[in-house]
Design an enzyme around this catalytic site. Sequence first.
Site, PDB file in Angstrom:
ATOM      1  CB  VAL A  58      -0.990  -0.004   1.191  1.00 39.71           C
ATOM      2  CG1 VAL A  58      -1.816   1.281   1.221  1.00 39.71           C
ATOM      3  CG2 VAL A  58      -1.916  -1.213   1.099  1.00 39.71           C
ATOM      4  CB  CYS A  59       3.928   2.203   1.861  1.00 40.86           C
ATOM      5  SG  CYS A  59       3.252   1.997   3.521  1.00 40.86           S
ATOM      6  CB  SER A  60       4.921   0.195  -2.955  1.00 36.41           C
ATOM      7  OG  SER A  60       5.329   0.186  -4.290  1.00 36.41           O
TER       8      SER A  60
END
Length: 169
Positions: A58-60
């Site tokens: 999700v951060c990526s």
Amino acid sequence: MAQVKFKGNPVNLAGPTLKAGDTAPDFECLSGLEIVKLGSTPAKARLFSVVPSLDTPVCSMQTKKFNDQVAALKDKTACYTVSLDLPFAQKRFCDAEKIANMNNLSDVRNHSFGKNYGVLLEGLPLPLLARAIFVVDKNNKITYSEYVPEVTSEPNYDKALAALKAVAV
């Protein structure tokens, strides 16, 4: 004390809950091996995209989406991904993913961003930042803040970008 959920479990956030109209707090993060404070960021519209770790899906995805969507605003804004990842890991990720429009800020040194912006997750086995978005205008006023209620969920990209565009002059 504010709370978010991390994988469905409630977690407390250290620090204040910031909202539009508040003065953006100072911080001391690393960009590479250089210390960056709020005052050393350009006096123009700024986006701070806060993530737990760039090495998670999700951060990526969040970093890639903002990188693509802020490209047209590059001259009018300064955009940052803030995490507790080491500066070397941040650079490796951005080089591999061709991230050119988001600068990295590592809060690993003293967690001042996490504490001052109310995004440091408490009680986990390792320190992490909650997922959040802050838009700060050229006068260091917060014009938009979002603390994502479930850390593993994505932020509201449309609202964050609309807020950034509104102060990008």
